[in-house]
Design a protein around this motif. Sequence first.
Motif, short mmCIF file in Angstrom:
data_model
loop_
_atom_site.label_atom_id
_atom_site.label_comp_id
_atom_site.label_asym_id
_atom_site.label_seq_id
_atom_site.Cartn_x
_atom_site.Cartn_y
_atom_site.Cartn_z
N LEU A 15 0.86 -1.19 0.00
CA LEU A 15 0.00 0.00 0.00
C LEU A 15 0.89 1.23 0.00
CD1 LEU A 15 -1.44 -2.03 2.49
CD2 LEU A 15 -3.25 -0.64 1.52
N PHE A 16 0.38 2.34 -0.55
CA PHE A 16 1.22 3.53 -0.62
C PHE A 16 0.39 4.80 -0.73
CE2 PHE A 16 0.62 1.87 -4.87
CZ PHE A 16 0.25 3.00 -5.61
N ILE A 17 1.05 5.91 -0.40
CA ILE A 17 0.55 7.25 -0.71
C ILE A 17 1.66 7.96 -1.48
CG2 ILE A 17 -1.08 7.42 1.22
CD1 ILE A 17 1.05 9.23 2.63
N CYS A 43 5.06 7.37 0.82
CA CYS A 43 5.22 6.33 1.83
C CYS A 43 4.64 5.02 1.30
CB CYS A 43 4.51 6.75 3.12
SG CYS A 43 4.79 5.64 4.48
N ASP A 44 5.41 3.95 1.45
CA ASP A 44 4.99 2.60 1.06
C ASP A 44 5.07 1.70 2.28
OD1 ASP A 44 5.42 2.33 -2.25
OD2 ASP A 44 6.60 3.89 -1.28
N VAL A 45 4.09 0.82 2.41
CA VAL A 45 4.16 -0.22 3.43
C VAL A 45 3.82 -1.56 2.78
CG1 VAL A 45 3.65 1.21 5.45
CG2 VAL A 45 1.77 0.16 4.22
N TRP A 46 4.48 -2.60 3.25
CA TRP A 46 4.16 -3.96 2.87
C TRP A 46 3.60 -4.61 4.12
CZ3 TRP A 46 7.71 -1.02 0.59
CH2 TRP A 46 7.80 -1.07 -0.80
N VAL A 47 2.35 -5.04 4.04
CA VAL A 47 1.65 -5.56 5.21
C VAL A 47 1.16 -6.98 4.96
CG1 VAL A 47 0.91 -3.25 5.93
CG2 VAL A 47 -0.61 -4.64 4.52
N THR A 48 1.04 -7.73 6.05
CA THR A 48 0.41 -9.04 5.93
C THR A 48 -1.08 -8.80 5.71
OG1 THR A 48 0.20 -9.15 8.33
CG2 THR A 48 2.10 -10.26 7.35
N GLN A 49 -1.67 -9.60 4.86
CA GLN A 49 -3.09 -9.45 4.58
C GLN A 49 -3.89 -9.79 5.83
OE1 GLN A 49 -4.31 -11.26 0.92
NE2 GLN A 49 -2.57 -10.45 -0.19
N ASN A 58 -10.84 -5.29 7.36
CA ASN A 58 -9.92 -6.28 6.80
C ASN A 58 -8.78 -5.64 6.02
OD1 ASN A 58 -11.45 -8.52 7.71
ND2 ASN A 58 -12.90 -8.14 6.06
N ALA A 59 -8.49 -4.38 6.31
CA ALA A 59 -7.48 -3.66 5.53
C ALA A 59 -6.62 -2.78 6.42
CB ALA A 59 -8.17 -2.79 4.47
N PHE A 60 -5.45 -2.48 5.93
CA PHE A 60 -4.59 -1.47 6.55
C PHE A 60 -5.02 -0.15 5.94
CE2 PHE A 60 -0.82 1.06 7.24
CZ PHE A 60 -0.40 0.65 8.49
N ASN A 61 -5.51 0.76 6.76
CA ASN A 61 -6.11 1.99 6.27
C ASN A 61 -5.04 2.99 5.84
OD1 ASN A 61 -7.55 4.46 6.04
ND2 ASN A 61 -9.11 3.67 7.43
N TYR A 62 -5.22 3.58 4.65
CA TYR A 62 -4.29 4.59 4.14
C TYR A 62 -4.18 5.78 5.09
CZ TYR A 62 -5.12 2.17 -0.29
OH TYR A 62 -5.22 1.23 -1.26
N ASP A 63 -5.22 6.02 5.87
CA ASP A 63 -5.20 7.13 6.83
C ASP A 63 -3.99 7.02 7.76
OD1 ASP A 63 -7.60 8.00 5.79
OD2 ASP A 63 -8.81 7.40 7.51
N ARG A 64 -3.57 5.81 8.05
CA ARG A 64 -2.45 5.61 8.97
C ARG A 64 -1.15 6.14 8.38
NH1 ARG A 64 -2.82 0.12 11.56
NH2 ARG A 64 -1.24 1.04 12.88
N LEU A 65 -1.00 6.05 7.07
CA LEU A 65 0.18 6.60 6.40
C LEU A 65 0.16 8.12 6.47
CD1 LEU A 65 0.17 4.35 3.20
CD2 LEU A 65 1.38 3.95 5.33
N ALA A 89 8.64 6.03 9.63
CA ALA A 89 8.90 4.59 9.57
C ALA A 89 8.72 3.93 10.92
CB ALA A 89 10.31 4.34 9.02
N GLU A 90 9.27 4.54 11.96
CA GLU A 90 9.15 3.96 13.31
C GLU A 90 7.70 3.85 13.75
OE1 GLU A 90 11.65 6.55 15.61
OE2 GLU A 90 13.49 5.66 14.80
N THR A 91 6.91 4.86 13.46
CA THR A 91 5.49 4.84 13.83
C THR A 91 4.78 3.69 13.12
OG1 THR A 91 5.41 7.21 14.26
CG2 THR A 91 3.32 6.13 13.73
N LEU A 92 5.00 3.56 11.83
CA LEU A 92 4.30 2.53 11.06
C LEU A 92 4.76 1.12 11.46
CD1 LEU A 92 4.25 4.38 7.65
CD2 LEU A 92 2.29 3.92 9.15
N LEU A 93 6.02 0.96 11.79
CA LEU A 93 6.52 -0.36 12.16
C LEU A 93 6.07 -0.82 13.55
CD1 LEU A 93 10.09 -0.26 10.63
CD2 LEU A 93 8.25 -1.87 10.04
N THR A 94 5.40 0.04 14.30
CA THR A 94 4.85 -0.42 15.58
C THR A 94 3.66 -1.35 15.39
OG1 THR A 94 3.37 1.49 15.84
CG2 THR A 94 5.58 1.66 16.82
#
Length: 126
Positions: A15-17, A43-49, A58-65, A89-94
Amino acid sequence: MFIPGYSDNPALMHLFIRALELQVMVGAYAHEYDAPQRVLVDCDVWVTQQGDGDSLDNAFNYDRLVEAAQAAFQTGHVVLQETAAKRIAETLLTDPVVRCVRVQTTKPDAYDTVEAAGVELWRFAP
């Protein structure tokens, strides 16, 4: 975007913005303390589904980015773009579903003679 060990994993979702525009206090030079300047964040994130249903549950919300990027610059004047990128990066990796993060911050108005000046970093979950 290929990431060995990540891109070939069908259990991960990318996912990305792109080009989130923020007006922030950033920079090391004296003139950069006078007024906010424009920063673009990718910003890009690779997340487990997280599930199969067609629902935000059931999704990682783009709002978090977006929120992580905004928060990285809300602590007052940030001297280095690198500092803000690390904070994002540190925030998202939590979040345990986040396996990899790529952050790029760009100051498009930093110089008259270049398109932009920026930093890109990658972080991986342990």
